[in-house]
Scaffold this motif. Structure first.
Motif, PDB file in Angstrom:
ATOM      1  N   ASP A   1      29.355   2.136  -4.466  1.00 27.86           N
ATOM      2  CA  ASP A   1      29.281   3.380  -3.694  1.00 27.86           C
ATOM      3  C   ASP A   1      29.225   4.618  -4.591  1.00 27.86           C
ATOM      4  N   ASP A   2      29.447   4.442  -5.893  1.00 25.40           N
ATOM      5  CA  ASP A   2      29.331   5.573  -6.827  1.00 25.40           C
ATOM      6  C   ASP A   2      28.693   5.038  -8.115  1.00 25.40           C
ATOM      7  N   MET A   3      27.400   5.318  -8.281  1.00 21.56           N
ATOM      8  CA  MET A   3      26.648   4.711  -9.388  1.00 21.56           C
ATOM      9  C   MET A   3      27.193   5.118 -10.758  1.00 21.56           C
TER      10      MET A   3
ATOM     11  N   GLU B   1      18.778   2.973  -5.460  1.00 26.44           N
ATOM     12  CA  GLU B   1      18.691   3.184  -6.902  1.00 26.44           C
ATOM     13  C   GLU B   1      19.433   2.042  -7.581  1.00 26.44           C
ATOM     14  N   ALA B   2      18.940   1.672  -8.750  1.00 26.56           N
ATOM     15  CA  ALA B   2      19.490   0.504  -9.426  1.00 26.56           C
ATOM     16  C   ALA B   2      19.695   0.801 -10.903  1.00 26.56           C
TER      17      ALA B   2
ATOM     18  N   LEU C   1      23.426  -2.995 -10.775  1.00 25.41           N
ATOM     19  CA  LEU C   1      24.208  -2.177  -9.848  1.00 25.41           C
ATOM     20  C   LEU C   1      23.248  -1.565  -8.834  1.00 25.41           C
ATOM     21  N   LEU C   2      23.621  -1.630  -7.569  1.00 26.53           N
ATOM     22  CA  LEU C   2      22.743  -1.190  -6.479  1.00 26.53           C
ATOM     23  C   LEU C   2      23.448  -0.116  -5.672  1.00 26.53           C
ATOM     24  N   HIS C   3      22.770   1.015  -5.540  1.00 23.07           N
ATOM     25  CA  HIS C   3      23.363   2.103  -4.752  1.00 23.07           C
ATOM     26  C   HIS C   3      22.344   2.576  -3.717  1.00 23.07           C
TER      27      HIS C   3
ATOM     28  N   ILE D   1      26.840  -2.211   2.536  1.00 21.67           N
ATOM     29  CA  ILE D   1      28.075  -1.485   2.199  1.00 21.67           C
ATOM     30  C   ILE D   1      28.800  -1.046   3.474  1.00 21.67           C
ATOM     31  N   ALA D   2      28.030  -0.614   4.479  1.00 21.15           N
ATOM     32  CA  ALA D   2      28.668  -0.180   5.734  1.00 21.15           C
ATOM     33  C   ALA D   2      29.422  -1.346   6.383  1.00 21.15           C
ATOM     34  N   LYS D   3      28.845  -2.550   6.273  1.00 21.40           N
ATOM     35  CA  LYS D   3      29.436  -3.723   6.926  1.00 21.40           C
ATOM     36  C   LYS D   3      30.569  -4.340   6.111  1.00 21.40           C
TER      37      LYS D   3
END
Ligand code: CMX
Length: 130
Positions: free
Chosen positions: A11-13, A40-41, A53-55, A67-69
């Motif tokens: 949640d915070d790249m 963004e990755a 890392l995936l944001h 992320i929401a789920k």
């Protein structure tokens, strides 16, 4: 078959990159973004494999919904294959549910394809031609 990378939703790249660098000595090798995927990755080298890392940049994107789920955390495993067309044909013949029926261009410039987590014991699985 070898593990190519592990995808982690964050949640915070910038904080996540710092954490992997400081805690594990991982080396940032590449950053990319995809407007169409709302993503963004950042790819960090960790020994012979990478951590991706995936944001999300949009709430309705695959990673935004994840992320929401479920919150931040492990998102997918990616395996390197020499011949992705052959590997996809084998996966199809084995009855796996393909998300990508044909390979597409990944963020890293390689050809990739995803297999649905419901076919692989709840783990979203990516094939990477490498
Ligand atoms: N790992 C495991 N299960 C997952 C998951 C994941 N990463 N993402 C979703 N799911 C599960 C959900 O929990 C849900 O399960 P239940 O039915 O038991 O509740 C089910 O799959 C459906 O989830 P959803 O939120 O309704 O999402 P969608 O069906 O719209 O999409 C998926 C799920 C996997 C098909 C979609 O995220 C997708 O196509 N992913 C591939 C592309 C991708 O992930 N891109 C980002 C990375 C890109 C890159 O690295 O290059």
């Amino acid at each position: 078959m070898r593990l190519h990378h592990v995808g982690v939703a964050v949640d915070d790249m910038d904080r996540a990159i710092e954490m992997y660098q400081d805690l594990f000595g991982a080396e940032l090798v590449y950053r990319a973004a995809s407007e169409s995927e709302g993503l963004e990755a950042a790819f960090l080298r960790a020994g012979p494999s990478e951590i991706e890392l995936l944001h999300p940049t949009r709430e309705d994107s695959a990673v935004g919904k994840f992320i929401a789920k479920r919150g931040p955390g492990l998102h997918h495993l990616a395996y390197a294959v020499g011949d992705i067309d052959g590997a996809l044909a084998e996966a199809r013949a084995a009855g796996l549910q393909l998300i990508d029926e044909t390979p597409r261009q990944g963020l890293h410039g390689t050809r990739i394809a995803f297999i649905h987590p419901k076919s692989v014991g709840g783990v979203l699985t990516e094939l990477v031609e490498a």
